[in-house]
Design a protein around this motif. Structure first.
Motif, mmCIF file in Angstrom:
data_model
loop_
_atom_site.group_PDB
_atom_site.id
_atom_site.type_symbol
_atom_site.label_atom_id
_atom_site.label_comp_id
_atom_site.label_asym_id
_atom_site.label_seq_id
_atom_site.Cartn_x
_atom_site.Cartn_y
_atom_site.Cartn_z
ATOM 1 N N UNK A 1 -61.000 -15.047 8.383
ATOM 2 C CA UNK A 1 -60.093 -15.034 9.524
ATOM 3 C C UNK A 1 -59.085 -16.157 9.517
ATOM 4 N N UNK A 2 -58.834 -16.746 8.351
ATOM 5 C CA UNK A 2 -57.816 -17.784 8.256
ATOM 6 C C UNK A 2 -56.419 -17.211 8.430
ATOM 7 N N UNK A 3 -55.460 -18.090 8.708
ATOM 8 C CA UNK A 3 -54.091 -17.659 8.929
ATOM 9 C C UNK A 3 -53.801 -17.525 10.410
ATOM 10 N N UNK A 4 -52.722 -16.787 10.727
ATOM 11 C CA UNK A 4 -52.287 -16.567 12.101
ATOM 12 C C UNK A 4 -52.589 -15.138 12.527
ATOM 13 N N UNK A 5 -52.996 -14.961 13.787
ATOM 14 C CA UNK A 5 -53.204 -13.610 14.283
ATOM 15 C C UNK A 5 -54.177 -13.576 15.436
ATOM 16 N N UNK A 6 -54.418 -12.384 16.002
ATOM 17 C CA UNK A 6 -55.384 -12.250 17.097
ATOM 18 C C UNK A 6 -56.802 -12.375 16.570
ATOM 19 N N UNK A 7 -57.661 -13.041 17.360
ATOM 20 C CA UNK A 7 -59.060 -13.208 16.968
ATOM 21 C C UNK A 7 -59.946 -12.978 18.185
ATOM 22 N N UNK A 8 -61.063 -12.266 17.979
ATOM 23 C CA UNK A 8 -61.978 -11.905 19.061
ATOM 24 C C UNK A 8 -63.196 -12.810 19.168
ATOM 25 N N UNK A 9 -63.507 -13.554 18.131
ATOM 26 C CA UNK A 9 -64.734 -14.349 18.098
ATOM 27 C C UNK A 9 -64.614 -15.440 17.039
ATOM 28 N N UNK A 10 -65.535 -16.399 17.144
ATOM 29 C CA UNK A 10 -65.652 -17.467 16.147
ATOM 30 C C UNK A 10 -67.132 -17.654 15.845
ATOM 31 N N UNK A 11 -67.457 -17.803 14.573
ATOM 32 C CA UNK A 11 -68.827 -18.108 14.134
ATOM 33 C C UNK A 11 -68.782 -19.369 13.290
ATOM 34 N N UNK A 12 -69.719 -20.272 13.548
ATOM 35 C CA UNK A 12 -69.882 -21.490 12.750
ATOM 36 C C UNK A 12 -71.331 -21.521 12.294
ATOM 37 N N UNK A 13 -71.561 -21.343 11.000
ATOM 38 C CA UNK A 13 -72.910 -21.144 10.478
ATOM 39 C C UNK A 13 -73.338 -22.280 9.561
ATOM 40 N N UNK A 14 -74.553 -22.768 9.780
ATOM 41 C CA UNK A 14 -75.152 -23.745 8.879
ATOM 42 C C UNK A 14 -75.628 -23.055 7.610
ATOM 43 N N UNK A 15 -75.361 -23.684 6.473
ATOM 44 C CA UNK A 15 -75.919 -23.232 5.198
ATOM 45 C C UNK A 15 -76.608 -24.429 4.545
ATOM 46 N N UNK A 16 -77.623 -24.192 3.705
ATOM 47 C CA UNK A 16 -78.298 -25.309 3.033
ATOM 48 C C UNK A 16 -77.377 -25.966 2.021
ATOM 49 N N UNK A 17 -77.656 -27.221 1.693
ATOM 50 C CA UNK A 17 -76.804 -27.930 0.744
ATOM 51 C C UNK A 17 -76.923 -27.364 -0.665
ATOM 52 N N UNK A 18 -77.907 -26.482 -0.891
ATOM 53 C CA UNK A 18 -78.018 -25.796 -2.179
ATOM 54 C C UNK A 18 -77.131 -24.551 -2.238
ATOM 55 N N UNK A 19 -76.331 -24.314 -1.198
ATOM 56 C CA UNK A 19 -75.501 -23.098 -1.105
ATOM 57 C C UNK A 19 -74.600 -22.961 -2.326
ATOM 58 N N UNK A 20 -74.642 -21.788 -2.953
ATOM 59 C CA UNK A 20 -73.849 -21.568 -4.164
ATOM 60 C C UNK A 20 -73.081 -20.242 -4.148
ATOM 61 N N UNK A 21 -73.038 -19.573 -3.014
ATOM 62 C CA UNK A 21 -72.289 -18.308 -2.979
ATOM 63 C C UNK A 21 -70.804 -18.584 -3.163
ATOM 64 N N UNK A 22 -70.150 -17.725 -3.937
ATOM 65 C CA UNK A 22 -68.712 -17.880 -4.150
ATOM 66 C C UNK A 22 -67.910 -16.826 -3.379
ATOM 67 N N UNK A 23 -68.573 -16.191 -2.370
ATOM 68 C CA UNK A 23 -67.902 -15.194 -1.540
ATOM 69 C C UNK A 23 -68.127 -15.520 -0.062
ATOM 70 N N UNK A 24 -67.710 -16.718 0.393
ATOM 71 C CA UNK A 24 -68.011 -17.114 1.774
ATOM 72 C C UNK A 24 -67.452 -16.166 2.824
ATOM 73 N N UNK A 25 -66.288 -15.573 2.571
ATOM 74 C CA UNK A 25 -65.728 -14.646 3.556
ATOM 75 C C UNK A 25 -66.627 -13.426 3.721
ATOM 76 N N UNK A 26 -67.129 -12.885 2.609
ATOM 77 C CA UNK A 26 -68.030 -11.735 2.686
ATOM 78 C C UNK A 26 -69.334 -12.123 3.379
ATOM 79 N N UNK A 27 -69.827 -13.303 3.073
ATOM 80 C CA UNK A 27 -71.063 -13.780 3.697
ATOM 81 C C UNK A 27 -70.891 -13.874 5.213
ATOM 82 N N UNK A 28 -69.788 -14.472 5.653
ATOM 83 C CA UNK A 28 -69.538 -14.612 7.083
ATOM 84 C C UNK A 28 -69.334 -13.263 7.765
ATOM 85 N N UNK A 29 -68.696 -12.331 7.075
ATOM 86 C CA UNK A 29 -68.534 -10.991 7.631
ATOM 87 C C UNK A 29 -69.896 -10.330 7.836
ATOM 88 N N UNK A 30 -70.834 -10.568 6.911
ATOM 89 C CA UNK A 30 -72.187 -10.042 7.063
ATOM 90 C C UNK A 30 -72.875 -10.636 8.294
#
Length: 230
Positions: free
Chosen positions: A37-66
């Motif tokens: 949801x980066x950039x400019x535009x209308x937004x309906x919600x915000x999520x701020x999620x903790x991940x472990x310091x071992x986090x290695x996913x290279x698709x954070x946008x897909x993860x957050x969408x999930x």
């Protein structure tokens, strides 16, 4: 206009991890540097999620969408990730501007660091040093007035300046962390405020609120989330 964040959790890879969620009663105008949801535009919600310091996913946008889908969130929104416990969120207000910040300053760095060996980062720029275990400062701002597009962009710069001022006053080296993100939201209607700089009416209030939140959030709450099992 925007709810106070509610705290929930989920289990991922054997970790019981917290996350915060804000919901808007109606879509808000927003600017964000978040992975989802980066950039400019209308937004309906915000999520701020903790991940472990071992986090290695290279698709954070897909993860957050999930994660948003699991929460039943619909429409466009903003998704943020951090290695700190989002239950330690700090809130600050100044003249109608409300700020929420989760503050991790374990390894702040200078923005214009010289080129050199790199640590791991899913968005690492080759040749630029990145600490392998960085903190993250995630800032969410709500203004009560509509900001013009240029003012929204300027508000992100103002929030970043205020964050860096707080880091300097804390005696920490660096200007931030490589994974910091800022989200600014405002009403979609009403008279338009053209300015968001630190000496403007609303930019000044935003700066003071961000400064206060980062100072308070760093007061004993900059330890990364541990890789502990659920």
């Amino acid at each position: 206009m925007l709810s106070e964040p509610f705290l929930t959790s989920r289990v991922e890879d054997g970790h019981d991890l917290p996350l915060l969620c804000w919901r808007a009663a109606r879509p808000l105008r927003a600017v964000s540097s978040a992975p989802l949801g980066g950039g400019l535009g209308p937004r309906n919600w915000v999520v701020n999620a903790t991940v472990p310091m071992s986090y290695r996913r290279d698709d954070p946008a897909d993860h957050l969408a999930e994660l948003a889908d699991r929460l039943g969130l619909t429409g466009p929104g903003v998704g943020l990730l951090t290695g700190v416990d989002v239950a330690e969120v700090v809130t600050a207000d100044d003249g109608g501007v409300r700020v929420w910040a989760t503050v991790g300053l374990g390894v702040p760095v200078d923005a214009a660091a010289p080129a050199g060996p790199t640590g791991w980062s899913p968005t690492a720029d080759p040749g630029v040093p990145v600490a392998p275990r960085v903190g993250t400062v995630n800032i969410v701002v709500l203004t009560p007035v509509r900001l013009a597009d240029a003012a929204l962009v300027n508000a992100v710069a103002t929030a970043t300046e205020a964050k860096t001022q707080a880091i300097r006053e804390l005696g920490r080296p660096g200007t931030g962390t490589p994974t910091d993100a800022v989200t600014v939201l405002c009403p979609p209607a009403g008279p338009v405020e053209p300015y968001g700089g630190p000496r403007s009416r609303w930019g000044g209030r935003l700066a003071r609120a961000v400064h206060a939140a980062v100072l308070a959030g760093a007061d004993g709450h900059d330890v990364a989330w541990s890789d502990r099992p659920a």
